[in-house]
Design a protein around this motif. Structure first.
Motif, PDB file in Angstrom:
ATOM      1  N   LYS A   9       8.871   2.075  -9.808  1.00 55.91           N
ATOM      2  CA  LYS A   9       9.195   2.188 -11.064  1.00 55.91           C
ATOM      3  C   LYS A   9       9.363   0.759 -11.732  1.00 55.91           C
ATOM      4  O   LYS A   9       9.383  -0.296 -11.140  1.00 55.91           O
ATOM      5  CB  LYS A   9      10.350   2.965 -12.335  1.00 55.91           C
ATOM      6  N   ALA A  10       9.305   1.096 -13.511  1.00 57.38           N
ATOM      7  CA  ALA A  10       8.885  -0.128 -14.526  1.00 57.38           C
ATOM      8  C   ALA A  10      10.534   0.211 -15.832  1.00 57.38           C
ATOM      9  O   ALA A  10       9.752   1.054 -16.207  1.00 57.38           O
ATOM     10  CB  ALA A  10       7.642  -0.818 -14.397  1.00 57.38           C
ATOM     11  N   VAL A  11      10.931  -0.820 -15.626  1.00 55.24           N
ATOM     12  CA  VAL A  11      11.812  -0.689 -16.327  1.00 55.24           C
ATOM     13  C   VAL A  11      10.995  -2.121 -18.329  1.00 55.24           C
ATOM     14  O   VAL A  11      10.737  -3.074 -17.333  1.00 55.24           O
ATOM     15  CB  VAL A  11      12.774  -1.222 -16.883  1.00 55.24           C
ATOM     16  N   TYR A  12      10.883  -1.406 -19.404  1.00 57.10           N
ATOM     17  CA  TYR A  12      10.583  -2.507 -19.663  1.00 57.10           C
ATOM     18  C   TYR A  12      11.208  -3.143 -21.276  1.00 57.10           C
ATOM     19  O   TYR A  12      11.774  -1.749 -21.488  1.00 57.10           O
ATOM     20  CB  TYR A  12       8.781  -2.233 -20.577  1.00 57.10           C
ATOM     21  N   SER A  13      11.713  -4.578 -21.723  1.00 58.97           N
ATOM     22  CA  SER A  13      12.043  -4.669 -22.921  1.00 58.97           C
ATOM     23  C   SER A  13      12.064  -5.387 -23.450  1.00 58.97           C
ATOM     24  O   SER A  13      11.212  -6.424 -22.419  1.00 58.97           O
ATOM     25  CB  SER A  13      13.959  -4.559 -22.131  1.00 58.97           C
ATOM     26  N   VAL A  14      12.455  -5.993 -24.517  1.00 59.92           N
ATOM     27  CA  VAL A  14      12.724  -6.944 -25.316  1.00 59.92           C
ATOM     28  C   VAL A  14      13.540  -8.058 -25.097  1.00 59.92           C
ATOM     29  O   VAL A  14      13.921  -8.053 -25.212  1.00 59.92           O
ATOM     30  CB  VAL A  14      12.296  -6.487 -27.144  1.00 59.92           C
ATOM     31  N   ARG A  15      12.571  -9.063 -24.828  1.00 58.23           N
ATOM     32  CA  ARG A  15      13.631 -10.345 -24.663  1.00 58.23           C
ATOM     33  C   ARG A  15      13.406 -11.567 -26.023  1.00 58.23           C
ATOM     34  O   ARG A  15      12.810 -11.089 -26.401  1.00 58.23           O
ATOM     35  CB  ARG A  15      12.361 -11.622 -23.419  1.00 58.23           C
ATOM     36  N   PRO A  16      13.960 -12.446 -25.956  1.00 57.11           N
ATOM     37  CA  PRO A  16      14.928 -13.061 -27.025  1.00 57.11           C
ATOM     38  C   PRO A  16      13.430 -14.091 -27.619  1.00 57.11           C
ATOM     39  O   PRO A  16      13.562 -14.246 -29.152  1.00 57.11           O
ATOM     40  CB  PRO A  16      15.824 -13.987 -26.992  1.00 57.11           C
ATOM     41  N   ASP A  17      12.508 -13.723 -26.884  1.00 60.14           N
ATOM     42  CA  ASP A  17      11.579 -14.808 -27.304  1.00 60.14           C
ATOM     43  C   ASP A  17      10.576 -13.541 -28.028  1.00 60.14           C
ATOM     44  O   ASP A  17       9.177 -14.033 -28.298  1.00 60.14           O
ATOM     45  CB  ASP A  17      10.656 -15.815 -26.766  1.00 60.14           C
ATOM     46  N   GLY A  18      10.881 -12.733 -28.015  1.00 60.78           N
ATOM     47  CA  GLY A  18       9.234 -11.724 -28.534  1.00 60.78           C
ATOM     48  C   GLY A  18       8.681 -10.817 -27.608  1.00 60.78           C
ATOM     49  O   GLY A  18       7.905  -9.927 -27.824  1.00 60.78           O
ATOM     50  N   ASN A  19       8.745 -11.610 -26.262  1.00 60.97           N
ATOM     51  CA  ASN A  19       8.135 -11.087 -25.089  1.00 60.97           C
ATOM     52  C   ASN A  19       8.267  -9.720 -24.427  1.00 60.97           C
ATOM     53  O   ASN A  19       9.845  -9.682 -24.982  1.00 60.97           O
ATOM     54  CB  ASN A  19       6.998 -12.115 -24.030  1.00 60.97           C
ATOM     55  N   LEU A  20       7.931  -9.392 -23.371  1.00 62.74           N
ATOM     56  CA  LEU A  20       8.903  -8.078 -22.288  1.00 62.74           C
ATOM     57  C   LEU A  20       8.771  -8.482 -21.657  1.00 62.74           C
ATOM     58  O   LEU A  20       8.159  -9.437 -21.115  1.00 62.74           O
ATOM     59  CB  LEU A  20       7.638  -6.803 -22.067  1.00 62.74           C
ATOM     60  N   LYS A  21      10.369  -7.982 -21.200  1.00 61.79           N
ATOM     61  CA  LYS A  21      10.965  -8.551 -19.799  1.00 61.79           C
ATOM     62  C   LYS A  21       9.909  -6.568 -18.931  1.00 61.79           C
ATOM     63  O   LYS A  21      10.556  -5.966 -19.196  1.00 61.79           O
ATOM     64  CB  LYS A  21      12.306  -8.726 -19.481  1.00 61.79           C
ATOM     65  N   VAL A  22       9.889  -7.822 -17.468  1.00 61.59           N
ATOM     66  CA  VAL A  22       9.491  -6.029 -16.745  1.00 61.59           C
ATOM     67  C   VAL A  22       9.376  -6.231 -15.662  1.00 61.59           C
ATOM     68  O   VAL A  22       9.783  -7.417 -15.249  1.00 61.59           O
ATOM     69  CB  VAL A  22       7.545  -6.329 -17.035  1.00 61.59           C
ATOM     70  N   LEU A  23      10.398  -4.719 -15.373  1.00 59.05           N
ATOM     71  CA  LEU A  23      11.625  -5.261 -14.598  1.00 59.05           C
ATOM     72  C   LEU A  23      10.481  -4.268 -13.248  1.00 59.05           C
ATOM     73  O   LEU A  23      10.907  -2.946 -13.113  1.00 59.05           O
ATOM     74  CB  LEU A  23      13.232  -5.112 -13.887  1.00 59.05           C
ATOM     75  N   ASN A  24      10.021  -4.571 -12.179  1.00 60.34           N
ATOM     76  CA  ASN A  24       8.892  -3.743 -11.526  1.00 60.34           C
ATOM     77  C   ASN A  24      10.528  -3.399 -10.058  1.00 60.34           C
ATOM     78  O   ASN A  24      10.722  -4.008  -9.610  1.00 60.34           O
ATOM     79  CB  ASN A  24       8.124  -3.969 -10.935  1.00 60.34           C
ATOM     80  N   SER A  25      10.576  -1.775  -9.786  1.00 57.84           N
ATOM     81  CA  SER A  25      10.737  -2.145  -8.191  1.00 57.84           C
ATOM     82  C   SER A  25      10.682  -0.837  -8.179  1.00 57.84           C
ATOM     83  O   SER A  25       9.914   0.302  -8.176  1.00 57.84           O
ATOM     84  CB  SER A  25      12.846  -1.417  -8.735  1.00 57.84           C
ATOM     85  N   CYS A  26      11.070  -0.149  -6.255  1.00 58.11           N
ATOM     86  CA  CYS A  26      10.428   1.101  -5.527  1.00 58.11           C
ATOM     87  C   CYS A  26      11.866   0.609  -3.974  1.00 58.11           C
ATOM     88  O   CYS A  26      11.834  -0.687  -3.316  1.00 58.11           O
ATOM     89  CB  CYS A  26       8.427   0.736  -5.096  1.00 58.11           C
TER      90      CYS A  26
ATOM     91  N   ASN B   9      15.230  -0.474   1.679  1.00 62.18           N
ATOM     92  CA  ASN B   9      15.838  -0.842   0.914  1.00 62.18           C
ATOM     93  C   ASN B   9      14.879  -1.183  -1.180  1.00 62.18           C
ATOM     94  O   ASN B   9      13.776  -0.346  -0.989  1.00 62.18           O
ATOM     95  CB  ASN B   9      15.024  -2.581   0.852  1.00 62.18           C
ATOM     96  N   VAL B  10      15.795  -1.084  -1.945  1.00 62.67           N
ATOM     97  CA  VAL B  10      15.038  -1.479  -2.947  1.00 62.67           C
ATOM     98  C   VAL B  10      14.294  -3.144  -3.155  1.00 62.67           C
ATOM     99  O   VAL B  10      15.031  -4.063  -3.128  1.00 62.67           O
ATOM    100  CB  VAL B  10      16.279  -0.702  -4.171  1.00 62.67           C
ATOM    101  N   SER B  11      13.289  -3.458  -3.180  1.00 63.14           N
ATOM    102  CA  SER B  11      12.707  -4.328  -3.507  1.00 63.14           C
ATOM    103  C   SER B  11      12.118  -5.011  -5.217  1.00 63.14           C
ATOM    104  O   SER B  11      12.174  -3.277  -5.581  1.00 63.14           O
ATOM    105  CB  SER B  11      11.235  -3.894  -3.127  1.00 63.14           C
ATOM    106  N   GLU B  12      13.040  -5.931  -5.522  1.00 66.35           N
ATOM    107  CA  GLU B  12      12.720  -5.503  -7.406  1.00 66.35           C
ATOM    108  C   GLU B  12      12.256  -7.130  -7.186  1.00 66.35           C
ATOM    109  O   GLU B  12      11.783  -7.723  -6.596  1.00 66.35           O
ATOM    110  CB  GLU B  12      13.832  -5.815  -7.981  1.00 66.35           C
ATOM    111  N   ALA B  13      10.483  -6.892  -8.328  1.00 63.86           N
ATOM    112  CA  ALA B  13      10.491  -7.859  -8.949  1.00 63.86           C
ATOM    113  C   ALA B  13      10.268  -8.054 -10.243  1.00 63.86           C
ATOM    114  O   ALA B  13       9.718  -7.355 -11.030  1.00 63.86           O
ATOM    115  CB  ALA B  13       8.386  -7.803  -8.576  1.00 63.86           C
ATOM    116  N   GLU B  14      10.928  -9.256 -10.975  1.00 68.64           N
ATOM    117  CA  GLU B  14      10.814  -9.523 -12.826  1.00 68.64           C
ATOM    118  C   GLU B  14      10.074  -9.983 -12.649  1.00 68.64           C
ATOM    119  O   GLU B  14       9.636 -10.964 -12.679  1.00 68.64           O
ATOM    120  CB  GLU B  14      11.807  -9.752 -13.114  1.00 68.64           C
TER     121      GLU B  14
END
Length: 186
Positions: free
Chosen positions: A63-80, A86-91
């Motif tokens: 899955k991927a979770v998208y949120s707004v960063r303070p600079d206006g870009n998006l934070k992308v947090l991918n996990s599986c 184990n849960v592997s994450e990449a930000e």
């Protein structure tokens, strides 16, 4: 390990930038007309994808979770979930290319200090999205990558089949799609 992942991703983006239209179609990829980023934010479950090297260790619950960063870009947090359980994450970071309603984004999982290098940014084009922002398809201009995403872990068969027809009309080889196992509840 994340530095190795970042280096490999950067190398891959660099190499793939020289293989335009590698999927054998010189018909340009068509994106959706506009994107409301605020409605796109939140959690998206991977329903299916073209297999790729940087998700090779993922066996389920991608899955991927998208949120707004303070600079206006998006934070992308991918996990599986990996085969070891184990849960592997990449930000990463995503930024829109073009206007504020552009469906073309670029995403970077490499360290911030490499962000000035164009090759660390990968294309993230939204090519299909239902009006309720419940099912989305993401690709790139070369048709090398393809992800079918949903707000829920599964989508109904009719919606999926209709989506496959639209992808075929865009010259995607839907036979290459690999279904993603989702065992989490929404």
């Amino acid at each position: 390990m994340s530095n190795l992942y970042s280096a490999l991703f950067c190398t891959f983006i660099f190499i793939s930038s020289f293989t335009a239209y590698a999927q054998g179609s010189d018909v340009p990829v068509k994106t959706i007309p506009t994107l409301d980023v605020q409605r796109y934010l939140g959690t998206w479950y991977e329903v299916a994808k073209y297999p790729n090297w940087f998700q090779k260790k993922c066996v389920s619950n991608t899955k991927a979770v998208y949120s707004v960063r303070p600079d206006g870009n998006l934070k992308v947090l991918n996990s599986c979930k990996t085969a070891e359980g184990n849960v592997s994450e990449a930000e990463g970071v995503a930024r829109q290319i073009g206007g504020k309603d552009s469906p073309k984004l670029e995403v970077r999982f490499a360290p911030a200090w490499l962000s000035f290098i164009p090759m660390v940014w990968g294309d993230y084009w939204i090519i299909d999205l239902d009006g309720q922002y419940q099912i989305a398809v993401v690709s790139d201009p070369r048709r090398e990558y393809l992800w079918i995403l949903s707000r829920s872990p599964q989508i109904d068969r009719k919606s999926y089949e209709d989506l496959l027809q639209r992808l075929q009309a865009q010259h995607y080889d839907v036979r290459k799609l690999e279904l993603t196992t989702q065992t989490e509840a929404k």
